[in-house]
Write a protein that holds these residues in place. Structure first.
Motif, PDB file in Angstrom:
ATOM      1  N   GLU A 201      16.772 -12.414  -1.913  1.00  0.00           N
ATOM      2  CA  GLU A 201      17.517 -11.817  -0.791  1.00  0.00           C
ATOM      3  C   GLU A 201      16.884 -10.489  -0.385  1.00  0.00           C
ATOM      4  N   SER A 202      16.520  -9.707  -1.408  1.00  0.00           N
ATOM      5  CA  SER A 202      15.908  -8.402  -1.148  1.00  0.00           C
ATOM      6  C   SER A 202      14.632  -8.569  -0.336  1.00  0.00           C
ATOM      7  N   VAL A 203      13.788  -9.498  -0.753  1.00  0.00           N
ATOM      8  CA  VAL A 203      12.490  -9.657  -0.089  1.00  0.00           C
ATOM      9  C   VAL A 203      12.683 -10.212   1.324  1.00  0.00           C
ATOM     10  N   ARG A 204      13.680 -11.114   1.486  1.00  0.00           N
ATOM     11  CA  ARG A 204      13.946 -11.646   2.834  1.00  0.00           C
ATOM     12  C   ARG A 204      14.323 -10.492   3.772  1.00  0.00           C
ATOM     13  N   THR A 205      15.160  -9.579   3.282  1.00  0.00           N
ATOM     14  CA  THR A 205      15.568  -8.426   4.107  1.00  0.00           C
ATOM     15  C   THR A 205      14.367  -7.539   4.423  1.00  0.00           C
ATOM     16  N   LEU A 206      13.579  -7.249   3.388  1.00  0.00           N
ATOM     17  CA  LEU A 206      12.413  -6.367   3.586  1.00  0.00           C
ATOM     18  C   LEU A 206      11.432  -6.993   4.577  1.00  0.00           C
ATOM     19  N   ALA A 207      11.277  -8.321   4.499  1.00  0.00           N
ATOM     20  CA  ALA A 207      10.302  -8.996   5.371  1.00  0.00           C
ATOM     21  C   ALA A 207      10.715  -8.911   6.836  1.00  0.00           C
ATOM     22  N   GLN A 208      12.010  -8.653   7.068  1.00  0.00           N
ATOM     23  CA  GLN A 208      12.460  -8.517   8.460  1.00  0.00           C
ATOM     24  C   GLN A 208      12.540  -7.056   8.898  1.00  0.00           C
ATOM     25  N   ASP A 209      12.155  -6.174   8.000  1.00  0.00           N
ATOM     26  CA  ASP A 209      12.243  -4.741   8.289  1.00  0.00           C
ATOM     27  C   ASP A 209      10.823  -4.232   8.580  1.00  0.00           C
ATOM     28  N   GLY A 210      10.579  -3.868   9.824  1.00  0.00           N
ATOM     29  CA  GLY A 210       9.244  -3.413  10.242  1.00  0.00           C
ATOM     30  C   GLY A 210       8.717  -2.279   9.389  1.00  0.00           C
ATOM     31  N   ASP A 211       9.603  -1.360   9.007  1.00  0.00           N
ATOM     32  CA  ASP A 211       9.177  -0.222   8.168  1.00  0.00           C
ATOM     33  C   ASP A 211       8.587  -0.709   6.852  1.00  0.00           C
ATOM     34  N   ALA A 212       9.272  -1.691   6.240  1.00  0.00           N
ATOM     35  CA  ALA A 212       8.839  -2.172   4.924  1.00  0.00           C
ATOM     36  C   ALA A 212       7.520  -2.938   5.040  1.00  0.00           C
ATOM     37  N   VAL A 213       7.400  -3.774   6.066  1.00  0.00           N
ATOM     38  CA  VAL A 213       6.173  -4.564   6.239  1.00  0.00           C
ATOM     39  C   VAL A 213       5.005  -3.622   6.510  1.00  0.00           C
ATOM     40  N   HIS A 214       5.249  -2.648   7.375  1.00  0.00           N
ATOM     41  CA  HIS A 214       4.210  -1.681   7.702  1.00  0.00           C
ATOM     42  C   HIS A 214       3.819  -0.869   6.472  1.00  0.00           C
ATOM     43  N   PHE A 215       4.820  -0.533   5.681  1.00  0.00           N
ATOM     44  CA  PHE A 215       4.593   0.271   4.474  1.00  0.00           C
ATOM     45  C   PHE A 215       3.545  -0.404   3.576  1.00  0.00           C
ATOM     46  N   VAL A 216       3.774  -1.688   3.341  1.00  0.00           N
ATOM     47  CA  VAL A 216       2.901  -2.429   2.429  1.00  0.00           C
ATOM     48  C   VAL A 216       1.519  -2.621   3.057  1.00  0.00           C
ATOM     49  N   ALA A 217       1.502  -2.971   4.351  1.00  0.00           N
ATOM     50  CA  ALA A 217       0.217  -3.207   5.028  1.00  0.00           C
ATOM     51  C   ALA A 217      -0.613  -1.933   5.051  1.00  0.00           C
ATOM     52  N   GLU A 218       0.046  -0.820   5.334  1.00  0.00           N
ATOM     53  CA  GLU A 218      -0.677   0.454   5.445  1.00  0.00           C
ATOM     54  C   GLU A 218      -1.218   0.905   4.074  1.00  0.00           C
ATOM     55  N   ALA A 219      -0.406   0.698   3.043  1.00  0.00           N
ATOM     56  CA  ALA A 219      -0.878   1.050   1.691  1.00  0.00           C
ATOM     57  C   ALA A 219      -2.128   0.235   1.360  1.00  0.00           C
ATOM     58  N   PHE A 220      -2.115  -1.027   1.763  1.00  0.00           N
ATOM     59  CA  PHE A 220      -3.273  -1.890   1.511  1.00  0.00           C
ATOM     60  C   PHE A 220      -4.500  -1.390   2.281  1.00  0.00           C
ATOM     61  N   VAL A 221      -4.299  -1.068   3.549  1.00  0.00           N
ATOM     62  CA  VAL A 221      -5.407  -0.606   4.391  1.00  0.00           C
ATOM     63  C   VAL A 221      -6.008   0.680   3.825  1.00  0.00           C
ATOM     64  N   HIS A 222      -5.162   1.508   3.220  1.00  0.00           N
ATOM     65  CA  HIS A 222      -5.663   2.750   2.630  1.00  0.00           C
ATOM     66  C   HIS A 222      -6.155   2.537   1.195  1.00  0.00           C
ATOM     67  N   CYS A 223      -6.340   1.279   0.842  1.00  0.00           N
ATOM     68  CA  CYS A 223      -6.991   0.902  -0.427  1.00  0.00           C
ATOM     69  C   CYS A 223      -6.198   1.298  -1.664  1.00  0.00           C
ATOM     70  N   LYS A 224      -4.863   1.367  -1.529  1.00  0.00           N
ATOM     71  CA  LYS A 224      -4.025   1.749  -2.665  1.00  0.00           C
ATOM     72  C   LYS A 224      -3.645   0.528  -3.496  1.00  0.00           C
ATOM     73  N   ALA A 225      -3.210   0.791  -4.703  1.00  0.00           N
ATOM     74  CA  ALA A 225      -2.711  -0.302  -5.527  1.00  0.00           C
ATOM     75  C   ALA A 225      -1.447  -0.860  -4.885  1.00  0.00           C
ATOM     76  N   VAL A 226      -1.382  -2.192  -4.792  1.00  0.00           N
ATOM     77  CA  VAL A 226      -0.210  -2.852  -4.230  1.00  0.00           C
ATOM     78  C   VAL A 226       0.221  -3.898  -5.251  1.00  0.00           C
ATOM     79  N   GLY A 227       1.456  -3.777  -5.725  1.00  0.00           N
ATOM     80  CA  GLY A 227       1.927  -4.710  -6.745  1.00  0.00           C
ATOM     81  C   GLY A 227       3.121  -5.496  -6.242  1.00  0.00           C
ATOM     82  N   ALA A 228       3.235  -6.753  -6.663  1.00  0.00           N
ATOM     83  CA  ALA A 228       4.408  -7.546  -6.286  1.00  0.00           C
ATOM     84  C   ALA A 228       4.695  -8.562  -7.371  1.00  0.00           C
TER      85      ALA A 228
END
Ligand code: HDE
Length: 698
Positions: A609-636
């Motif tokens: 449920e948490s991930v479904r909500t986050l996936a519909q939240d632009g802030d959260a999706v952008h957060f993860v994408a931007e961290a990736f673009v800046h070459c940071k560690a991304v864990g899931a």
């Protein structure tokens, strides 16, 4: 019994006498008169004119009117901290400076970090050199090591400093741009002054974008001289190496941080010290015997040159720890007055013409900035060593000099203060001989080969960043002849570099190298070779919504925290989120108040449920994408992997079918000790720069 000055708290005890607390106190005027009302001025009747006799109003407004002092002409923006210096290895063979010879001493210090070009209110994360100035309160008096985070400088002779600073500062007609070297006047200066080339390589490198003041090297830059008991000199270069390694932000990230949190580096320093995560640096020296003065292919007196560490190793001899924040920014960080001329017996100067000009500038600048000759009496500047001399009067004299005689020699104060005696400073007796001329030494003439050395020493990703920086900065220059001029110099540094930059800025790429690349490198110059094994002070965001797997939040959060990282749980709104198991997880910050650029890594726990909500939240999706673009560690973990997919991170392919590097992307299923361990490792690596560039929009 040892002198009490061999304790780090000696300076703090001195400052205690000046500390003023509001606790339990009544409001008074400057004259100590208690005030009954500070909200309403004295007037003739309720709606009548204010009265001249209102001494409270006048005093309050007058003081306010005079609150500002001139900001530093360079290094205006800074952040400071107290700490202590301990010595592990005595340098008694080379110097008489006690704090460098007596390993039982602990010397209190104040350090001020700064940017150079921006005004006092400018952003921390701009592309710039960083100042790293240290005041050692030694028992023999103050020693100031006023260095930078880059080991070379833009110019060789101090007489060029006003020209250089005028060129890099905002342009005169409109005071644009603020805190940026990406404009015509700086690059015009550069193309006409090739001695800048080595330093420009450093400035265009990631060194100009430090992740933290605690992850930044420091250098004294000039060659100084140590002088021993026999009066013999040894050339020395001073170095600071951060315990956490030397690490940088991504360029795009720095620009975003400048808006999201312009105080990023200052806050980081403050928070680290408040949290007890004290920044630590190793103090090292490169020593060169006097007889070796001419053994290098460059001049030791030329501040645009380094001594490669592979040629003369840096000998670690001490440790600096910053462990106390100031009480008051203005009183301490703004009023601290560094001066290259503050040396103690056993440390002396060389004829470096940049150094010599600085010896004049620093004292002079404090006179206008701090308003008179008594600034050494300001608490942060006051030595722990006793001060006795015949200097008298002047604005803001704080001391009550007793006695009839303010001159030497005197018989009325018993001849005191006495001149000379053990521990007096005596200048190094260098033989000097020559005609008075205005001429740069031929030995200063090579402006390219160390710029090439720097370029050759970079990892591929560091080279990419340098090319990108040149393209950005030169691309901002309106005048084509300036861009062409710079490319022509780069072609002396490295042909490939010049071609890549030329292509980006609309200049015809040079056809052949102007100077052949000598092929030498110095591994110590690359940040790729700097230690990256600690998560100490790293900030990790954990994204959550209702239905989150709280066991994963706890297990991974605990592992990271235990290793020294700082974890924040972020959700769309502040307060709590409901966990899948019915419990609650406390939210540290609401996502709209922060951004991925303020974190070193991101972790997405499971919970459908948490991930479904986050996936519909632009802030959260952008957060993860931007961290990736800046070459940071991304864990899931588990369902959390879905958010990475939603952000386009997993399974991204180039057009030619190569999968984007997933270095630093850590995924896993179910609870295990393995996942937190791998994530900690990925965060400790700082950044995964080898990850392919932005194929994910962010
Ligand atoms: Fe400075 N520099 N500088 N500088 N500098 C100042 O002093 C100057 C240079 C450095 O946190 C000023 O108190 C000249 C090299 C730092 O308070 C001023 C020349 C290096 C700081 C001044 C140089 C530095 C300053 C401005 C060329 C690295 C901040 C306010 C001859 C080794 C200290 C002040 C702090 C500050 C002059 C070159 C480092 C105007 C004339 C090289 C870290 O006096």
């Amino acid at each position: 019994m040892a002198d009490p000055a061999d304790r780090a708290d000696r300076k703090q005890e001195q400052l205690d006498r000046r500390r003023v607390s509001p606790e339990g106190a009544a409001l008074t005027t400057d004259q100590g008169i208690r005030v009954d009302d500070t909200d309403n001025s004295l007037s003739a009747g309720e709606r009548g004119p204010s009265l001249m006799e209102d001494f409270q109003l006048r005093e309050k407004i007058t003081h306010f009117d005079h609150e500002r002092i001139p900001e530093r002409v360079v290094h205006a923006r800074g952040a400071g901290a107290y700490g202590h210096f301990t010595l592990h290895e005595s340098l008694a063979d080379y110097t008489t400076a006690e704090f460098l010879t007596d390993t039982s001493l602990t010397t209190p210090v104040f350090v001020r970090f700064s940017t150079v070009a921006g005004s006092r209110g400018s952003a921390d994360t701009v592309r710039d050199v960083r100042g790293f100035a240290t005041k050692f309160y030694t028992r023999q008096g103050n020693f100031d090591l006023v260095g930078n985070n880059m080991p070379v400088f833009f110019i060789q002779d101090g007489i060029k400093f006003p020209d250089f600073v005028h060129a890099v500062k905002p342009e005169p007609p409109n005071e644009i741009p603020q805190a940026s070297s990406a404009h015509d006047t700086l690059w015009d200066f550069v193309q006409l002054q090739p001695e800048t080339m080595h330093m420009m390589m450093w400035l265009m490198s990631d060194r100009a974008l430090p992740r933290s003041f605690a992850m930044m090297q420091g250098f004294g830059v000039h060659t100084f001289r140590l002088v021993n008991e026999r009066g013999a000199g040894t050339f020395v270069k001073f170095h600071w190496k951060p315990k956490l390694g030397t690490h940088s932000l991504a360029w795009d990230e720095t620009q975003k941080i400048a808006g999201k949190d312009p105080d990023f580096n200052r806050r980081d320093l403050w928070d680290r010290i408040n949290d007890g995560d004290f920044p630590e640096y190793e103090f090292g020296v490169q020593l060169v015997p006097e007889e070796d003065e001419h053994r290098f292919g460059f001049d030791l007196l030329d501040a645009t040159k380094i001594i490669p560490e592979e040629e003369v190793p840096v000998r670690p001899v001490g440790t600096l720890v910053l462990d106390r924040n100031p009480d008051n920014f203005f009183a301490e960080t703004e009023q601290v007055a560094f001066h290259l001329g503050n040396v103690v017996p056993g440390i002396d100067f060389t004829n470096d013409p940049l150094l010599q000009a600085r010896l004049f500038s620093y004292l002079d600048t404090q006179l206008i900035r701090l308003g008179g000759p008594n600034f050494p009496q300001i608490p942060v500047n006051r030595p722990v060593a006793e001060v006795r001399n015949h200097h008298r009067d002047g604005y803001h004299q704080m001391d009550l000099h007793q006695g009839q005689a303010s001159y030497h020699k005197n018989s009325l104060s018993g001849g005191c203060p006495a001149v000379g005696g053990a521990g007096s400073f005596s200048h190094y007796q260098e033989r000097v001989d020559g005609r008075k001329i205005r001429k740069r030494s031929e030995s200063f003439a090579d402006h390219y080969s160390q710029a090439t050395l720097f370029w050759n020493s970079m990892a591929d990703w560091e080279k990419e960043h340098i090319v990108g920086a040149f393209r950005f900065e030169l691309g901002k220059c309106d005048h084509k002849h300036i861009r062409e001029g710079v490319v022509a110099h780069l072609n002396h540094v490295d042909h490939d570099l010049a071609v890549q930059v030329a292509k980006g800025v609309g200049v015809a790429p040079p056809e052949a190298p102007a100077t052949a690349n000598h092929g030498r490198s110095s591994p110590a110059l690359s940040q790729a070779n700097s230690p990256a094994e600690s998560v100490q002070g790293r900030k990790v965001a954990i994204l959550a919504a209702d239905g989150v797997d709280s066991a994963a939040v706890t297990a991974v959060g605990d592992a990271l925290t235990e290793a020294g990282a700082v974890c924040d749980v972020l959700a769309a709104e502040d307060g709590f989120v409901q966990a899948a198991n019915g419990g609650q997880v406390e939210v540290t910050r609401a996502m709209p108040t922060v951004a991925s650029v303020l974190y070193d890594a991101v972790f997405v726990p499971g919970g459908e449920e948490s991930v479904r909500t986050l996936a519909q939240d632009g802030d959260a999706v952008h957060f993860v994408a931007e961290a990736f673009v800046h070459c940071k560690a991304v864990g899931a973990l588990d369902a959390g992997i879905g958010l990475l997919e939603r952000a386009g991170i997993t399974g991204v392919r180039f057009a030619d079918g190569d999968v984007v590097s997933d270095a630093g992307v850590v995924t896993g299923e179910g609870a295990s000790a393995e996942f937190p361990r791998r994530l900690v490792e990925a965060v400790a690596a700082h950044r995964h720069w080898t990850r392919a560039k932005a194929h994910v929009p962010a």
